[in-house]
Scaffold this motif. Structure first.
Motif, mmCIF file in Angstrom:
data_model
loop_
_atom_site.group_PDB
_atom_site.id
_atom_site.type_symbol
_atom_site.label_atom_id
_atom_site.label_comp_id
_atom_site.label_asym_id
_atom_site.label_seq_id
_atom_site.Cartn_x
_atom_site.Cartn_y
_atom_site.Cartn_z
ATOM 1 N N VAL A 4 4.592 10.289 9.902
ATOM 2 C CA VAL A 4 3.588 9.565 9.104
ATOM 3 C C VAL A 4 4.079 9.392 7.665
ATOM 4 O O VAL A 4 3.917 8.328 7.063
ATOM 5 C CB VAL A 4 2.228 10.307 9.163
ATOM 6 C CG1 VAL A 4 1.287 9.813 8.083
ATOM 7 C CG2 VAL A 4 1.593 10.110 10.536
ATOM 8 N N ALA A 5 4.662 10.441 7.113
ATOM 9 C CA ALA A 5 5.180 10.345 5.741
ATOM 10 C C ALA A 5 6.470 9.524 5.763
ATOM 11 O O ALA A 5 7.451 9.920 6.385
ATOM 12 C CB ALA A 5 5.439 11.727 5.183
ATOM 13 N N THR A 6 6.460 8.425 5.089
ATOM 14 C CA THR A 6 7.641 7.565 5.126
ATOM 15 C C THR A 6 8.765 8.134 4.262
ATOM 16 O O THR A 6 8.531 8.704 3.199
ATOM 17 C CB THR A 6 7.294 6.142 4.664
ATOM 18 O OG1 THR A 6 8.475 5.341 4.720
ATOM 19 C CG2 THR A 6 6.762 6.116 3.251
ATOM 20 N N GLU A 63 0.467 14.429 0.830
ATOM 21 C CA GLU A 63 0.025 13.929 2.135
ATOM 22 C C GLU A 63 0.377 14.882 3.278
ATOM 23 O O GLU A 63 -0.326 14.927 4.272
ATOM 24 C CB GLU A 63 0.532 12.510 2.412
ATOM 25 C CG GLU A 63 2.014 12.378 2.638
ATOM 26 C CD GLU A 63 2.436 10.944 2.942
ATOM 27 O OE1 GLU A 63 1.688 10.203 3.588
ATOM 28 O OE2 GLU A 63 3.559 10.560 2.521
ATOM 29 N N VAL A 119 -1.821 1.669 9.156
ATOM 30 C CA VAL A 119 -3.242 1.580 8.806
ATOM 31 C C VAL A 119 -3.725 0.159 9.092
ATOM 32 O O VAL A 119 -3.665 -0.722 8.231
ATOM 33 C CB VAL A 119 -3.478 1.995 7.339
ATOM 34 C CG1 VAL A 119 -4.966 2.000 7.015
ATOM 35 C CG2 VAL A 119 -2.895 3.385 7.101
ATOM 36 N N THR A 127 -0.085 -3.366 8.257
ATOM 37 C CA THR A 127 -1.101 -2.780 7.383
ATOM 38 C C THR A 127 -2.157 -3.842 7.050
ATOM 39 O O THR A 127 -1.831 -4.911 6.520
ATOM 40 C CB THR A 127 -0.427 -2.224 6.110
ATOM 41 O OG1 THR A 127 0.514 -1.239 6.538
ATOM 42 C CG2 THR A 127 -1.426 -1.595 5.170
ATOM 43 N N CYS A 131 0.851 -1.203 0.000
ATOM 44 C CA CYS A 131 0.000 0.000 0.000
ATOM 45 C C CYS A 131 0.885 1.251 0.000
ATOM 46 O O CYS A 131 1.997 1.222 0.522
ATOM 47 C CB CYS A 131 -0.852 0.068 1.263
ATOM 48 S SG CYS A 131 -1.921 -1.334 1.497
ATOM 49 N N GLY A 132 0.336 2.340 -0.511
ATOM 50 C CA GLY A 132 0.986 3.652 -0.417
ATOM 51 C C GLY A 132 2.405 3.654 -0.950
ATOM 52 O O GLY A 132 2.692 3.129 -2.036
ATOM 53 N N SER A 133 3.302 4.223 -0.168
ATOM 54 C CA SER A 133 4.693 4.345 -0.618
ATOM 55 C C SER A 133 5.339 2.981 -0.815
ATOM 56 O O SER A 133 6.193 2.815 -1.697
ATOM 57 C CB SER A 133 5.504 5.129 0.413
ATOM 58 O OG SER A 133 5.042 6.441 0.481
ATOM 59 N N ALA A 134 4.963 2.022 0.012
ATOM 60 C CA ALA A 134 5.533 0.677 -0.136
ATOM 61 C C ALA A 134 5.152 0.119 -1.509
ATOM 62 O O ALA A 134 5.951 -0.539 -2.187
ATOM 63 C CB ALA A 134 5.026 -0.223 0.986
ATOM 64 N N LEU A 152 2.957 11.780 -3.846
ATOM 65 C CA LEU A 152 2.335 11.398 -2.572
ATOM 66 C C LEU A 152 2.984 12.144 -1.406
ATOM 67 O O LEU A 152 2.301 12.645 -0.502
ATOM 68 C CB LEU A 152 2.431 9.876 -2.361
ATOM 69 C CG LEU A 152 1.865 9.365 -1.036
ATOM 70 C CD1 LEU A 152 0.371 9.654 -0.927
ATOM 71 C CD2 LEU A 152 2.093 7.866 -0.876
ATOM 72 N N LYS A 153 4.321 12.230 -1.465
ATOM 73 C CA LYS A 153 5.033 12.894 -0.362
ATOM 74 C C LYS A 153 4.537 14.322 -0.216
ATOM 75 O O LYS A 153 4.311 14.811 0.864
ATOM 76 C CB LYS A 153 6.538 12.876 -0.687
ATOM 77 C CG LYS A 153 7.477 12.652 0.415
ATOM 78 C CD LYS A 153 7.553 11.281 1.040
ATOM 79 C CE LYS A 153 6.290 10.609 1.334
ATOM 80 N NZ LYS A 153 6.328 9.238 1.704
ATOM 81 N N SER A 166 6.108 -3.787 3.568
ATOM 82 C CA SER A 166 5.426 -2.973 4.577
ATOM 83 C C SER A 166 6.409 -2.473 5.635
ATOM 84 O O SER A 166 7.182 -3.260 6.171
ATOM 85 C CB SER A 166 4.336 -3.807 5.251
ATOM 86 O OG SER A 166 3.733 -3.080 6.289
ATOM 87 N N GLN A 167 6.366 -1.196 5.900
ATOM 88 C CA GLN A 167 7.181 -0.641 6.986
ATOM 89 C C GLN A 167 6.702 -1.204 8.314
ATOM 90 O O GLN A 167 7.460 -1.798 9.061
ATOM 91 C CB GLN A 167 7.069 0.893 6.975
ATOM 92 C CG GLN A 167 7.990 1.639 7.927
ATOM 93 C CD GLN A 167 7.587 1.582 9.392
ATOM 94 O OE1 GLN A 167 8.398 1.207 10.240
ATOM 95 N NE2 GLN A 167 6.363 1.881 9.712
ATOM 96 N N SER A 168 5.414 -1.001 8.586
ATOM 97 C CA SER A 168 4.875 -1.362 9.908
ATOM 98 C C SER A 168 4.734 -2.860 10.092
ATOM 99 O O SER A 168 4.793 -3.363 11.209
ATOM 100 C CB SER A 168 3.502 -0.722 10.091
ATOM 101 O OG SER A 168 2.624 -1.206 9.083
HETATM 102 O O1 M6R Z 1 3.409 0.329 7.030
HETATM 103 P P1 M6R Z 1 3.256 0.198 5.561
HETATM 104 O O2 M6R Z 1 4.526 0.338 4.807
HETATM 105 O O3 M6R Z 1 2.516 -1.054 5.163
HETATM 106 O O4 M6R Z 1 2.319 1.421 5.140
HETATM 107 C C1 M6R Z 1 1.862 1.563 3.832
HETATM 108 C C2 M6R Z 1 1.312 2.951 3.600
HETATM 109 O O5 M6R Z 1 0.257 3.210 4.480
HETATM 110 C C3 M6R Z 1 2.386 4.034 3.771
HETATM 111 O O6 M6R Z 1 3.469 3.832 2.927
HETATM 112 C C4 M6R Z 1 1.770 5.420 3.499
HETATM 113 O O7 M6R Z 1 1.435 5.542 2.161
HETATM 114 C C5 M6R Z 1 2.737 6.511 3.938
HETATM 115 N N1 M6R Z 1 2.042 7.481 4.725
HETATM 116 C C6 M6R Z 1 3.312 7.278 2.831
HETATM 117 O O8 M6R Z 1 4.187 8.252 3.283
#
Ligand code: M6R
Length: 608
Positions: free
Chosen positions: A398-400, A488, A605, A352, A300-303, A484-485, A347-349
């Motif tokens: 929040v912004a990766t 957001e 998320v 998700t 999702c998102g940046s990932a 996106l950066k 995924s960072q977290s």
């Molecule tokens: O934790 P995750 O990498 O799975 O999160 C995915 C996205 O929610 C995350 O990259 C989001 O798009 C960031 N806020 C972007 O900066």
């Protein structure tokens, strides 16, 4: 998303809870609350808005005596952000207090059932159902009530629970929403995320799905969903407190942008040995790598954006077809998967919800899965067949930024490994790429040294209404991330387009002075890009170009040029992203936006 913290021990609980919630602010929230138990009654305070309102309300926690408590930051899903919907929630007699992360999917059915039984609800949340359901099942044994509640509720939850009849005990439960417990010198803690308790302890236990923890001042007992005792081993968190603090930077985002050289190095180093790519944790033999016929990258998102880059790299280098999909789409589209498919989730977290669901969908279909994850011990890390960690350290904004950069590195390394094994690149090409990778941290530092130039440029665009990012191939992938950066955190409308696609509709939006950021790092596409740039310039666009050092030709078309150091054609995103991150950051800063905690957004998320 929501955050949970809980404490039981020798200290007054409220200040510990407020301190923990402070560390969870980055997750995004709209209200906060705490409940503290002094052995006789459970007192609570809740407030809409920022934590400082709750701090003021409780005089920094002083007003709530007691050594045991739970705290929560809420990111509204069911019911608007308000005092009444803020957690903790209670049963009618206020003998049971609950904080909750996640969504109780069958809450309406349960609520109606409880209303029929005479229960009265005071909030619009799904969480309140849990408090009343616990009351309904409570016959003197809290563990039994928790177990029965867990068998009734559907959805995801991490819960912190207090029972007034049982002083000296704090219950914690989870299903599909992260929750940890930790032991400190003065007591025991729970938290939805490590930074909340890092000041007190680095020794934590991960509560797994459908497990229960019962914390007392000097012990923690664990149980399964049937209430049977289970054993757990503590894990020591490797980060220290300073990794989760701002360390003099104005924002976490800026600090994390500056941590990228180290994060990239830490992710690279363990996987390059004697000039070869060694990814021990891949868990795949050379034969298995050779058999893979298709790769899905799902995120999702940046990932997801790193996946778009990786598609070009994998296909170009290892000649394997790659499909990149948004996890929220993948999970419902009945994708064609077979035993020769590899599913990579990024995924960072590691929490998700959609990405986790996509992973589970693939596993249920017996597809081999690999997680590229930053948070050690997270759900995706635990559930994927294999996990390749990105060593970015804790990412708070929040912004990766640094997690994005390390995800790219992990994907480059994987593509190189696959190409090496499948013989689609020569050793000399691998050597050249390894050399280029090793130079990336220094080159990122170089770009960071010129941040003022970007800041000056960004200041001119704080009043912009629309900004477009265009690129071709890999540069299209970086345009997605740049756009996106910016949007957001600065709330400026922005779109990313494959440069050749613009004239199929979107070019009609270009007006006199519209900023178009063109990324052109792929030599074979320079000319095509310049044509696309001229197309928008003749319609009034102001053109910012991000291109390779030496490509001075671009100055004929662009109004402002940012040069990035030369690297291998597959790795340019790792450098082009730096000015784009800084651009987004400085525009948001100039506009006075809450850079680290943009409105409506959450760091992790954990709901669909
Ligand atoms: O934790 P995750 O990498 O799975 O999160 C995915 C996205 O929610 C995350 O990259 C989001 O798009 C960031 N806020 C972007 O900066």
């Amino acid at each position: 998303m929501c955050g949970i913290v809980g404490y039981i021990g020798k200290e007054q609980a409220a200040p510990v809870l407020l301190d923990g919630l402070d560390k969870l602010e980055y997750r995004g929230y709209d209200s906060a609350g705490i409940a503290v138990f002094d052995g006789e009654k459970i007192q609570s305070a809740k407030a809409r808005g920022r934590l400082k309102v709750l701090r003021e309300l409780t005089h920094g926690g002083e007003k709530l005596p007691g050594n045991c408590g739970i705290g929560h930051t809420r990111w509204a899903t069911h019911g608007i952000p308000s005092d009444k919907n803020a957690h903790p929630h209670f049963n009618e007699s206020e003998s049971i207090a609950v904080v909750h992360n996640g969504i109780i999917e069958n809450y309406l059915k349960l609520k109606n059932h409880l209303i029929e039984k005479g229960y009265k609800f005071t909030s619009d949340t799904d969480t309140e159902v849990v408090a009343h359901l616990l009351d309904y099942y409570y016959k003197g044994d809290p563990l039994e009530a928790v177990v029965r509640m867990m068998h009734r509720v559907e959805g995801s939850y991490a819960l912190g629970i207090l029972f007034r009849d049982h002083p000296g005990k704090l219950y914690a439960v989870r299903k599909d929403s992260p929750l940890i417990t930790g032991t400190s010198k003065t007591g025991n803690l729970i938290a939805s995320d490590v930074p909340a308790i890092l000041k007190y302890t680095r020794d934590v236990y991960f509560i797994q799905n459908e497990e229960i923890a019962c914390l007392e001042e000097d012990s923690i007992h664990f149980y399964n969903i049937d209430g049977e005792p289970i054993e757990k081993e503590a894990v020591t968190i490797q980060w220290d407190v300073s990794a989760a603090e701002k360390a003099g930077y104005e924002h976490f985002m800026l600090k994390e942008i500056y941590e990228q050289p180290k994060a990239v190095l830490d992710t690279l180093n363990p996987r390059i040995r004697d000039g070869k790519i060694e990814i021990d944790e891949l868990g795949m033999s050379d034969d298995e790598i050779k058999k893979i016929k298709k790769i899905y990258i799902v995120a999702c998102g940046s990932a997801y954006h790193t996946g778009v880059t990786a598609k070009y790299v994998f296909e170009g280098m290892a000649r394997i077809p790659v499909e990149v999909d948004l996890a929220s789409e993948f999970r419902y589209r009945d994708p064609i998967l077979d035993e020769d498919t590899l599913l990579i989730v990024v995924s960072q977290s590691g929490e998700t919800a959609d990405t986790l669901a996509a992973l589970r969908e693939a596993k249920a279909r017996n597809v081999r899965t690999l997680g590229i994850v930053n948070v050690v011990g997270s759900s995706i890390a635990r559930e994927a067949d294999n996990v390749m960690y990105t060593w970015a350290g804790p990412e708070i904004a929040v912004a990766t930024t640094k997690a994005y950069s390390t995800q790219l590195i992990a994907e480059y390394l994987l593509a190189m490994k696959f190409a090496q094994v499948r013989g689609t690149v020569t050793q000399q090409e691998i050597d050249e790429m390894v050399e280029a990778l090793k130079q990336l941290p220094g080159q990122i530092e170089l770009l960071l040294d010129h941040k003022e130039k970007i800041q000056r440029f960004a200041n001119r665009y704080i009043a912009a209404r629309d900004i477009f990012f265009i690129g071709r191939g890999i540069d299209y992938a970086i345009s997605l991330e740049g756009s996106l950066k910016l949007k957001e955190i600065s709330y400026i409308h922005s779109e990313a387009y494959a440069a050749g696609e613009l004239k199929h509709g979107t070019i009609s939006l270009i007006e006199e002075g519209t900023l178009v950021a063109a990324v052109l790092t792929q030599e074979d596409l320079y000319k095509k890009m310049i044509s696309n740039m001229v197309e928008v310039k003749t319609r009034g666009a102001f053109l910012l170009a991000v291109t390779n050092m030496g490509n001075t030709e671009v100055e004929k078309a662009a109004d402002y040029v940012i040069y990035i150091p030369k690297t291998h054609k597959y790795f340019t995103n790792s450098l082009a992203v730096i000015p784009l991150q800084l651009f987004g950051y400085y525009v948001a800063l100039g506009k006075g936006c809450d850079v680290d905690k943009p409105r409506n957004l959450a760091k992790s998320v954990t709901v669909e």
